[in-house]
Design a protein around this motif. Structure first.
Motif, PDB file in Angstrom:
ATOM      1  N   TRP A 133       0.840  -1.205   0.000  1.00 35.82           N
ATOM      2  CA  TRP A 133       0.000   0.000   0.000  1.00 35.82           C
ATOM      3  C   TRP A 133       0.874   1.253   0.000  1.00 35.82           C
ATOM      4  O   TRP A 133       0.592   2.212  -0.730  1.00 35.82           O
ATOM      5  CB  TRP A 133      -0.918   0.016   1.220  1.00 35.82           C
ATOM      6  N   GLN A 136       2.366   1.644  -3.448  1.00 40.77           N
ATOM      7  CA  GLN A 136       1.390   2.151  -4.414  1.00 40.77           C
ATOM      8  C   GLN A 136       1.109   3.630  -4.180  1.00 40.77           C
ATOM      9  O   GLN A 136       0.916   4.388  -5.129  1.00 40.77           O
ATOM     10  CB  GLN A 136       0.092   1.341  -4.315  1.00 40.77           C
ATOM     11  N   TRP A 137       1.104   4.062  -2.925  1.00 37.13           N
ATOM     12  CA  TRP A 137       0.809   5.451  -2.607  1.00 37.13           C
ATOM     13  C   TRP A 137       1.946   6.371  -3.041  1.00 37.13           C
ATOM     14  O   TRP A 137       1.717   7.494  -3.501  1.00 37.13           O
ATOM     15  CB  TRP A 137       0.553   5.585  -1.111  1.00 37.13           C
ATOM     16  N   THR A 138       3.187   5.903  -2.909  1.00 35.55           N
ATOM     17  CA  THR A 138       4.332   6.762  -3.234  1.00 35.55           C
ATOM     18  C   THR A 138       4.776   6.646  -4.690  1.00 35.55           C
ATOM     19  O   THR A 138       5.289   7.616  -5.252  1.00 35.55           O
ATOM     20  CB  THR A 138       5.526   6.422  -2.335  1.00 35.55           C
TER      21      THR A 138
END
Length: 466
Positions: A133, A136-138
């Motif tokens: 997660w 994917q966020w960065t």
């Protein structure tokens, strides 16, 4: 030309290929897997499991309970605090029963629905999911992450990769700190670390578990499941033809094709892209499958788009795929369920009837007996050890039964024992010489004055030989 083989040794295909092509490597580096983000009912269930389990892990360590940490495994003091229950080394039976229940639960749920533990509750899966997660966020979606890794190092790449690593390191450090906080009071540990006064061992274990989290969840990921975890190797021994497993419906999906030709499978490979271990479920059940059901969500989304019914990849059984009636309750499951119920019942009953009090009576071996009051009475001396396993201090009263005329000389006053401590004191019993001849059995009864708990312990009372 290939090198001649040794006497009695037939060259394998790998040896022959290596001899014919000297530049062929014996080992291939594992390719990085970029799991595709999917949405669906199983992804939601997995997300809820991750949030719930991590919330418990990071939160329970901070809960107070009657003056101590709610869940604390205090190894130096040899006490396990589990909310209102305090377990001592003498309570090893409870730990054994708990391990038996955990093993039977694993067997039962594996035989029922495959690797549910691996897909939803295994720490490796949970923390890997959290690290993904963050990734994917960065770094963005799957395609953007792949493109970013192939691109040269630019300021944007440094910022994205650097922010990811910083968040990973922070999360790993928090995990190591929280884990050690279950063995050392976490508030004390936190204050010591902030002040730079933590002991060497505490600092070492925080760093070790933080490093293990960082390496396993950030880099090894599926390699742990495929090569390090033994469960993947023997799970098939607990499967049968009625075990729920994730399967691809070959009869419905083949032949694969696009544009409505052939079966329902359009060969989009989204099921492969969504798999965190990088397998193709269409090739059949494989030991690398952790039953996370990401492929089901990916396939269902495609079926919705092309107007076909869901379930091309689904939870099903081997018998159901072969159009045979599946059996939910079968002999193996009933045996597991009966054993699980028995072990759980035994643990629950033993905890309900447990007395948080231990009394040990040791007779003074330095003297058989002593004559008092001019030889009219016989006295025996004992050493009492009282263990108060409760979380609250208690006052106890000691009484004895035995031969006629037996009296407790010492102690007569109530005995106070602090919570979680051991009291050692001397006791003296006297009985008439006429009734104390020979060897008699005496029973000590220790009862709490301010609670409903009592224990009994037997010993011997010695007198002159008749």
């Amino acid at each position: 030309m290939s090198a001649p083989s040794r006497v009695g040794h037939l060259p394998s295909a790998v040896e022959t290929a290596a001899a014919d092509s000297p530049d062929l490597p014996f080992y291939a580096a594992a390719e990085k897997i970029y799991p595709r983000e999917v949405h669906g009912r199983f992804a939601s269930a997995r997300r809820a499991a991750v949030i719930g389990l991590l919330g418990l892990f990071y939160g329970v360590a901070w809960l107070p309970w009657h003056g101590h940490q709610a869940l604390l495994f205090d190894l130096p003091a040899r006490k396990f605090h589990i909310f209102g229950l305090t377990l001592w080394p003498q309570d090893f039976l409870y730990l054994a029963l708990l391990l038996i229940i955990a093993a039977l639960s694993l067997f039962f749920f594996t035989a029922l629905a495959g690797r549910l533990w691996c897909g939803y509750a295994c720490p490796q899966t949970v923390w890997s999911e959290l690290f993904i997660w963050i990734e994917q966020w960065t770094e963005g979606s799957r395609s953007r992450r792949m493109k970013l890794d192939r691109s040269p190092w630019t300021l944007e790449k440094w910022l994205r990769k650097g922010s990811k690593q910083m968040l990973w390191v922070a999360l790993a450090a928090l995990t190591g700190f929280t884990f050690v906080g279950y063995f050392t009071p976490i508030r004390t540990l936190g204050g010591q670390l902030l002040a730079g006064a933590a002991g060497g061992w505490a600092t070492f274990w925080v760093g070790l578990y933080g490093l293990a989290t960082y390496g396993n969840a950030g880099f090894l990921r599926e390699q742990v499941c495929k090569y390090m975890c033994p469960y993947a190797r023997f799970q098939s021994a607990m499967f049968d033809k009625d075990t729920l497993i994730i399967s691809y419906d070959v009869a419905r999906g083949e032949p694969r094709g696009r544009g409505g030709r052939g079966g329902d499978c359009v060969d989009c490979t989204l099921c492969v892209q969504a798999c965190p271990t990088g397998i193709d479920i269409r090739n059949g059940l494989q030991y690398e499958c952790i039953a996370c059901a990401a492929c089901i969500d990916a396939c269902d989304a495609v079926m919705d788009k092309i107007g076909r019914p869901r379930g091309l990849i689904r939870y099903t059984t081997e018998n159901a795929l072969q159009s045979r009636a599946p059996r939910l309750m079968r002999a193996r499951l009933l045996v597991y369920l009966a054993l699980l119920a028995g072990a759980s019942g035994a643990l629950g009953l033993s905890l309900l009837t447990r007395t948080p009090l231990i009394l040990d009576v040791l007779r003074d071996r330095n003297a058989l007996y002593r004559e008092v009051e001019g030889g009219e009475r016989i006295e025996n001396a004992y050493l009492l050890k009282i263990v108060n396993e409760d979380d609250a201090p208690h006052r106890y009263r000691l009484s004895v039964t035995g031969p006629a005329g037996l009296t407790l000389v010492e102690p007569r006053e109530p005995i106070s024992v602090a919570s979680g401590s051991v009291a050692t004191l001397a006791a003296r019993l006297q009985a008439p010489t006429s009734a104390a001849a020979g060897v008699h059995t005496v029973e000590f009864t220790l009862a709490a004055i301010d609670a409903r708990s009592s224990v009994r312990e037997r010993s011997r009372f010695l007198g002159p030989q008749p």
